[in-house]
Scaffold this active site. Structure first.
Site, mmCIF file in Angstrom:
data_model
loop_
_atom_site.group_PDB
_atom_site.id
_atom_site.type_symbol
_atom_site.label_atom_id
_atom_site.label_comp_id
_atom_site.label_asym_id
_atom_site.label_seq_id
_atom_site.Cartn_x
_atom_site.Cartn_y
_atom_site.Cartn_z
ATOM 1 C CG HIS A 87 -1.822 1.433 1.465
ATOM 2 N ND1 HIS A 87 -2.517 1.740 0.532
ATOM 3 C CD2 HIS A 87 -1.862 2.190 2.262
ATOM 4 C CE1 HIS A 87 -3.029 2.976 0.736
ATOM 5 N NE2 HIS A 87 -2.514 3.318 2.205
ATOM 6 C CG HIS A 111 0.865 7.087 4.195
ATOM 7 N ND1 HIS A 111 1.403 6.175 3.001
ATOM 8 C CD2 HIS A 111 -0.346 6.825 4.403
ATOM 9 C CE1 HIS A 111 0.382 5.495 2.813
ATOM 10 N NE2 HIS A 111 -0.595 5.542 3.606
ATOM 11 C CD GLU A 115 -3.846 5.593 10.458
ATOM 12 O OE1 GLU A 115 -4.762 5.033 10.028
ATOM 13 O OE2 GLU A 115 -3.490 6.701 9.828
ATOM 14 C CG ASP A 116 -2.076 1.372 10.472
ATOM 15 O OD1 ASP A 116 -3.088 1.448 11.297
ATOM 16 O OD2 ASP A 116 -2.242 1.562 8.996
ATOM 17 C CG ASP A 176 -4.120 6.834 2.219
ATOM 18 O OD1 ASP A 176 -3.667 5.504 2.303
ATOM 19 O OD2 ASP A 176 -5.154 6.968 2.575
#
Length: 721
Positions: A87, A111, A115-116, A176
């Site tokens: 991704h 990016h 967050e992950d 994205d």
């Protein structure tokens, strides 16, 4: 990337570039570390695309970012079954093909790490610097655990605020979303529809406003396929039937096998060769949504409706040279001509649009632009490289002006307005609803202020919107406006290029009328007006006058006027007439006073009516053959005159006007004040002056009263004489 017709099931790619197998890239990404002297194979395509736009780019930082992203995402899988690293790789490739600079690509690879994964912003800042850290933070979602149902609107608010400082934040978000939309088929249908609607209402308008047409058009097609599958399939079949194997391929510069369009393209090439203008003539297939819109507009598609001609030249002047040749050698459709070079769109777009009639009467739309304009038309703000350095190739340093604010040439007016009003919308639901409504306005105008500044407003904005855009909450006391030098209503809809002069009352306690909400188009104006009305429920709202349009109400007398015979005797006392014993009347239509130039006419009964020479009644009577009578002014200086004061309503206006009249030693014989209409009040005064020479100074004193915009001598329709 290109804005051609696309199949939402297949990724867009440049002509000649091999199809990228993301599953293979994912397997390569899992093979472990590579030697330090070369880039990992998994980002070889990214490096190739990046070097095509930036030949001297330093790729070492991309290597470093990829290693961190791959190691932190290792073991994570997407719902499609691919390794998660595919991704950020795909998002970065989208931006690389659009020409994004190295800092943007670095942040794109990272990016989703904060967050992950366990990677922190401090780690990103330490390894890649403050700028990359800011971009990564800008696109990082807020946690639902902390924000609940407000997480999505508040995340977009956070991204938009970050975009206000650096537009590259939104560039990464758009890429994205594009990759996520390409792979949305693995989601449940209801989730696909929800994501598609947010993309339609928020992301596509943002892509349009930032000028990133390549992303916008593919996002439109992907949303079209999800939300309107039947119309999408019908459009897809029409395109396939018109140009099999070509229009649906989505390859830049693909030639549609439609004979009329191809024939016109060949004729255009021949005309430009003969004229000695170096140009590249391409056929641009329309994307699915564009074809669908044309079909809805026309009802039946023509053979040339599936594509447009694109003419690319080297210099701006060549664009107009091409236009001249086309309009000379073909029959132009004048109504289709638009010049977006002399007047670029608010999203940086520049091009000449025209349409010409080819062989057999076929009409082809033509776009004419330079190669530079074409790059900006496709990539918008992304094509600007790093907008925060004087030289985008010199490095990621940020230019800082003297006041410490970041110098951002890419922050357009619509973004500044959005950032301003969102501060007044703390409620997430209000913000989310207002954001969608604001982004639905897809055109922008520029109006000029009398102090030399400009205001950027959405198309359809009124003078109310201009007031709040210029003055913020101070616009509550706006009492009027002049548009292009002429007095206008606050409800007046502005046009591009208008000059606006806003008039504010000195009384800061006055406020807007509820009717202003009917004329407010911008969120900033609506939020401010609603807030004031809510905070002042008992205030005399609409103190400037607000009533339905229609017949002007009857005047309300303030004092009784003398009878007509008495008035004529008083006012005519200083008039000298060339006929002995003639009865003299001063015309009520123009109320002449010394030292006005006057003329007289004999009326029924032998009386002489005296008019000012510029009175319209004089011209009518002369045209009717009426004979004039010599008249003039005698030695008496006193006079009676009727004045009309036009003003905006406000508290104490009548008291201030009568005080100004009294200060000029004038006596009020009679007065009427009409009820407010369209935020205006009309006062009519019959005054006795001790000396006619004082009339000009009296009128100036009345005009100087705050809220009064005009004072004039009475002009009434003349009675039959």
């Amino acid at each position: 990337m290109s804005a051609e017709a696309t199949d939402p099931g297949a990724p867009i790619r440049r002509r000649g570039r091999p199809r990228i197998d993301l599953r293979r890239l994912g397997r390569v990404a899992l093979l472990g570390p590579v030697s330090r002297d070369r880039l990992p194979d998994a980002i070889g395509h990214v490096a190739e695309a990046h070097r095509a736009h930036h030949p001297d780019a330093d790729l070492s930082v991309l290597h470093k970012a990829y290693v961190l992203a791959e190691s932190s995402h290792r073991g994570q899988m997407r719902k499609s079954g691919e390794p998660y690293i595919t991704h950020p790789l795909a998002v970065t490739l989208i931006l690389a093909e659009l020409g994004a600079e190295t800092t943007t690509l670095t942040a794109s690879l990272l990016h989703d790490t904060v967050e992950d994964t366990d990677v922190t912003l401090d780690q990103v800042r330490e390894q890649f610097g403050e700028e990359v850290c800011y971009l990564v933070d800008g696109v990082t979602k807020l946690e639902k655990v902390d924000y609940g149902a407000a997480a999505e609107p508040e995340t977009f608010r956070k991204m938009l605020v970050a975009t206000g400082d650096d537009v590259r934040v939104m560039s990464i978000k758009l890429a994205d979303r594009l990759h996520n939309m390409r792979t949305l088929g693995v989601m449940r249908p209801e989730k696909q529809a929800r994501i598609a609607k947010v993309t339609r209402d928020v992301l596509i308008p943002l892509a349009e406003r930032l000028g990133v047409q390549a992303l916008k058009t593919e996002l439109e097609d992907l949303v079209f396929a999800i939300l309107h599958p039947e119309e999408y399939e019908h459009t897809r079949a029409l395109i396939a039937a018109a140009s099999p194997g070509s229009a649906a391929s989505g390859e830049a510069g693909a030639t549609v096998t439609d004979d009329p369009l191809s024939a016109i393209a060949e004729n255009v090439r021949a005309v430009l060769r003969d004229a000695g203008i170096p140009a590249e003539v391409l056929i641009r297939p329309r994307h699915y949504v564009s074809v669908h819109r044309v079909r809805i507009k026309r009802g039946e598609l023509r053979g040339t409706d599936f594509g447009r001609l694109l003419v690319l030249v080297g210099e701006d002047a060549d664009c107009y040279g091409v236009l001249g040749e086309l309009h000379t050698c073909f029959t132009p459709v004048i109504s289709e001509f638009k010049d977006f070079i002399a007047a670029p769109k608010f999203n940086l777009y520049q091009s000449l649009h025209t349409a010409v009639v080819g062989p057999g009467g076929a009409v082809a739309e033509v776009l004419i632009r330079t190669h530079r304009m074409h790059k900006v038309a496709e990539a918008g703000v992304i094509a600007l490289g790093n907008p925060y350095t004087a030289d985008s190739t010199s490095g990621p340093q940020t230019a800082e002006p003297a006041d410490g604010e970041r110098a951002d040439p890419t922050r357009p007016g619509w973004l500044s307005r959005l950032l301003a009003w969102q501060q007044s919308a703390p409620d997430p639901d209000t913000f989310w609803t207002t954001l969608r409504a604001d982004l639905a306005e897809d055109r922008e105008i520029t109006v000029f202020r009398t102090d030399g500044g400009t205001l950027g407003l959405p198309a359809g904005a009124s003078c109310v919107d201009a007031a709040y855009a210029q003055y913020g909450d101070k616009a509550h006391s706006c009492i009027g406006v002049r548009v292009n030098g002429r007095l206008a209503r606050l409800s007046t809809v502005l046009s591009d290029g208008d000059t606006v002069q806003l008039l504010l009352a000195e009384d800061a306690t006055s406020g807007p009328s509820p009717d202003w909400l009917d004329h407010a188009r911008t969120p900033a104006a609506r939020i401010a007006i609603t807030g004031w009305l809510g905070a002042h429920p008992q205030a005399p709202q609409g103190s400037y006058g607000s009533r339905p349009a229609g017949r002007r109400p009857d005047p309300q007398p303030m004092a009784s006027a003398p009878s007509g015979s008495d008035r004529s005797a008083d006012r005519a006392a200083t008039v000298v007439v060339g006929r002995p014993d003639a009865t003299v009347r001063l015309a009520g239509c123009c109320t002449p006073v010394p030292p006005d130039a006057v003329t007289g006419f004999t009326v029924r009964g032998g009386a002489v009516t005296v008019h000012r020479q510029e009175c319209p009644a004089v011209a009518r009577m002369l045209a009717a053959g009426r004979t004039t009578v010599a008249v003039g002014w005698g030695d008496a200086a006193a006079c009676r005159v009727t004045l009309v004061a036009e003003s905006f309503g406000r508290p104490r206006l009548l008291a201030d006007l009568t005080e100004a009249i009294a200060a000029a030693d004038a006596a009020i014989i009679a007065a009427t004040v009409e009820p407010p209409s369209e935020q205006r009040v009309r006062h009519t005064y019959t005054l006795q002056l001790p000396d006619a020479a004082g009339l000009p100074s009296l009128m100036r004193a009345m005009r100087d009263v705050p809220g009064v915009y005009d004072v004039s001598r009475a002009q009434h329709p003349a009675a039959a004489v």
